[in-house]
Design a protein around this motif. Structure first.
Motif, short mmCIF file in Angstrom:
data_model
loop_
_atom_site.label_atom_id
_atom_site.label_comp_id
_atom_site.label_asym_id
_atom_site.label_seq_id
_atom_site.Cartn_x
_atom_site.Cartn_y
_atom_site.Cartn_z
N LEU A 33 2.17 -0.91 13.47
CA LEU A 33 2.39 0.42 14.04
C LEU A 33 3.36 0.35 15.21
O LEU A 33 4.24 1.21 15.37
CB LEU A 33 1.06 1.04 14.48
N ALA A 34 3.23 -0.69 16.04
CA ALA A 34 4.12 -0.86 17.19
C ALA A 34 5.56 -1.10 16.75
O ALA A 34 6.50 -0.76 17.46
CB ALA A 34 3.63 -2.01 18.07
N LEU A 35 5.72 -1.68 15.56
CA LEU A 35 7.06 -1.94 15.03
C LEU A 35 7.67 -0.70 14.36
O LEU A 35 8.80 -0.76 13.87
CB LEU A 35 7.02 -3.10 14.03
N GLY A 36 6.90 0.39 14.34
CA GLY A 36 7.44 1.64 13.83
C GLY A 36 7.09 1.98 12.40
O GLY A 36 7.60 2.97 11.85
N PHE A 37 6.20 1.22 11.76
CA PHE A 37 5.80 1.52 10.39
C PHE A 37 4.66 2.55 10.39
O PHE A 37 3.74 2.45 11.20
CB PHE A 37 5.34 0.26 9.67
N PRO A 38 4.68 3.54 9.50
CA PRO A 38 3.60 4.52 9.41
C PRO A 38 2.29 3.84 9.01
O PRO A 38 2.29 2.80 8.35
CB PRO A 38 4.07 5.49 8.31
N LEU A 39 1.16 4.46 9.38
CA LEU A 39 -0.15 3.87 9.09
C LEU A 39 -0.36 3.62 7.60
O LEU A 39 -0.83 2.53 7.23
CB LEU A 39 -1.26 4.77 9.64
N PRO A 40 -0.07 4.56 6.69
CA PRO A 40 -0.28 4.27 5.26
C PRO A 40 0.53 3.07 4.77
O PRO A 40 0.06 2.29 3.93
CB PRO A 40 0.17 5.55 4.56
N VAL A 41 1.74 2.90 5.30
CA VAL A 41 2.57 1.75 4.92
C VAL A 41 1.93 0.45 5.45
O VAL A 41 1.91 -0.57 4.75
CB VAL A 41 4.00 1.90 5.47
N ALA A 42 1.41 0.50 6.67
CA ALA A 42 0.74 -0.67 7.25
C ALA A 42 -0.48 -1.06 6.43
O ALA A 42 -0.72 -2.25 6.15
CB ALA A 42 0.34 -0.38 8.69
N ILE A 43 -1.27 -0.06 6.04
CA ILE A 43 -2.47 -0.33 5.24
C ILE A 43 -2.09 -0.89 3.87
O ILE A 43 -2.69 -1.86 3.39
CB ILE A 43 -3.31 0.95 5.08
N ALA A 44 -1.07 -0.30 3.25
CA ALA A 44 -0.62 -0.79 1.93
C ALA A 44 -0.17 -2.24 2.01
O ALA A 44 -0.47 -3.05 1.13
CB ALA A 44 0.51 0.09 1.41
N SER A 45 0.53 -2.58 3.09
CA SER A 45 0.98 -3.95 3.26
C SER A 45 -0.19 -4.90 3.46
O SER A 45 -0.24 -6.00 2.89
CB SER A 45 1.94 -4.04 4.45
N ASN A 46 -1.17 -4.49 4.28
CA ASN A 46 -2.35 -5.32 4.50
C ASN A 46 -3.09 -5.59 3.20
O ASN A 46 -3.58 -6.70 2.96
CB ASN A 46 -3.30 -4.62 5.49
N GLN A 47 -3.18 -4.56 2.35
CA GLN A 47 -3.88 -4.73 1.09
C GLN A 47 -3.12 -5.67 0.15
O GLN A 47 -3.73 -6.50 -0.54
CB GLN A 47 -4.07 -3.37 0.41
N LEU A 48 -1.80 -5.58 0.15
CA LEU A 48 -1.01 -6.49 -0.67
C LEU A 48 -1.15 -7.92 -0.16
O LEU A 48 -1.27 -8.87 -0.95
CB LEU A 48 0.47 -6.09 -0.65
N ASN A 49 -1.13 -8.09 1.16
CA ASN A 49 -1.34 -9.42 1.73
C ASN A 49 -2.65 -10.02 1.26
O ASN A 49 -2.74 -11.19 0.87
CB ASN A 49 -1.34 -9.36 3.26
N GLY A 50 -3.71 -9.19 1.32
CA GLY A 50 -5.02 -9.65 0.88
C GLY A 50 -5.04 -10.04 -0.59
O GLY A 50 -5.64 -11.05 -0.97
N ALA A 51 -4.39 -9.23 -1.42
CA ALA A 51 -4.35 -9.54 -2.85
C ALA A 51 -3.63 -10.86 -3.11
O ALA A 51 -3.92 -11.56 -4.08
CB ALA A 51 -3.65 -8.40 -3.60
N ALA A 52 -2.68 -11.22 -2.23
CA ALA A 52 -1.92 -12.45 -2.42
C ALA A 52 -2.67 -13.68 -1.93
O ALA A 52 -2.61 -14.74 -2.58
CB ALA A 52 -0.58 -12.34 -1.68
#
Length: 245
Positions: A33-52
């Motif tokens: 969020l501090a880097l300027g990414f919207p919350l849904p994008v941050a959550i989507a990225s976290n979920q992809l990280n977890g899947a990997a």
């Protein structure tokens, strides 16, 4: 520079999360969020990280250990049903109040583990049936669908206390289950248009390396190491949620 910042933060977050189950999102989300990414994008990225990274962590923790695959299949299915329901009902919930309640519950779990050093050190007799344990994955799936941090703590405690598994094996089982839950979330968020390669690519690379190293360390160090991080990072997460930091 931003690429390496994201990669480094993801590496550290998954390194710590893979050894404790506290959840990497509590560290990554504020940074994204501090880097300027919207919350849904941050959550989507976290979920992809977890899947990997969850399959790698699961393999490292469960290699050479007996696994109750029948139980895990039931937990995956019930958790996915819960995740689907969670995406529907979460819109009407006061998120701030809910996070404080969850934080208080996490602190209670941490206190139980801190006051019972032998919990999860060795296998014990199951207190819950396979069916009941599987059904309890439903509320865990609901929680996973909208927040998720600390779900490793809840699931590990359920398996260690309810099914008599060791804490280390319980973490491995959680990461097996979480892989399917994360994949479901990735599909939902990606379909909604929240995929951003600028965040997803470096964070996935960093998280995979961090989790591989962390799970190797967790398995090698054993129960006392994992339990210590469980209490420390779980306490930090619980306080953060309960106090609304």
């Amino acid at each position: 520079m931003r690429f390496f910042t994201i990669l480094s933060v993801a590496f550290l977050a998954s390194l710590l999360s893979s050894m404790s189950g506290a959840g990497s999102a509590m560290l990554t989300t504020p940074v994204w969020l501090a880097l300027g990414f919207p919350l849904p994008v941050a959550i989507a990225s976290n979920q992809l990280n977890g899947a990997a990274w969850t399959p790698l962590a699961a393999r490292n923790y469960l290699k050479g250990r007996p696994v109750d695959w029948a139980l895990l299949r039931v937990m995956v299915v019930c958790g996915l049903a819960g995740a689907w329901v969670g995406t529907i009902i979460v819109r009407g919930i006061d998120a701030a109040l809910l996070q404080r309640v969850i934080g208080s519950i996490i602190l209670l779990l941490v206190a139980v583990v801190a006051c019972n050093p032998a919990l999860g050190r060795s296998e014990g007799e199951p207190l819950l049936s396979r069916g009941v344990t599987g059904l309890l994955a439903f509320p865990l799936g609901v929680y996973e669908s909208f927040f998720g941090s600390g779900n490793g703590l809840f699931t590990s405690m359920l398996l260690a206390k309810g099914r008599g598994q060791t804490l280390v094996a319980s973490l491995g089982c959680y990461y097996t289950i979480a892989f399917f839950w994360n994949c479901f979330a990735v599909a939902v968020y990606s379909a909604a248009g929240f995929a951003d390669a600028r965040l997803m690519l470096p964070s996935t690379i960093g998280s995979v390396f961090g989790a591989y190293l962390g799970s190797r360390l967790g398995r090698h160090k054993g129960h006392d190491w994992v339990r210590g991080l469980f209490v420390l990072l779980g306490g930090v997460l619980g306080l953060k949620l309960a106090l609304g930091w």
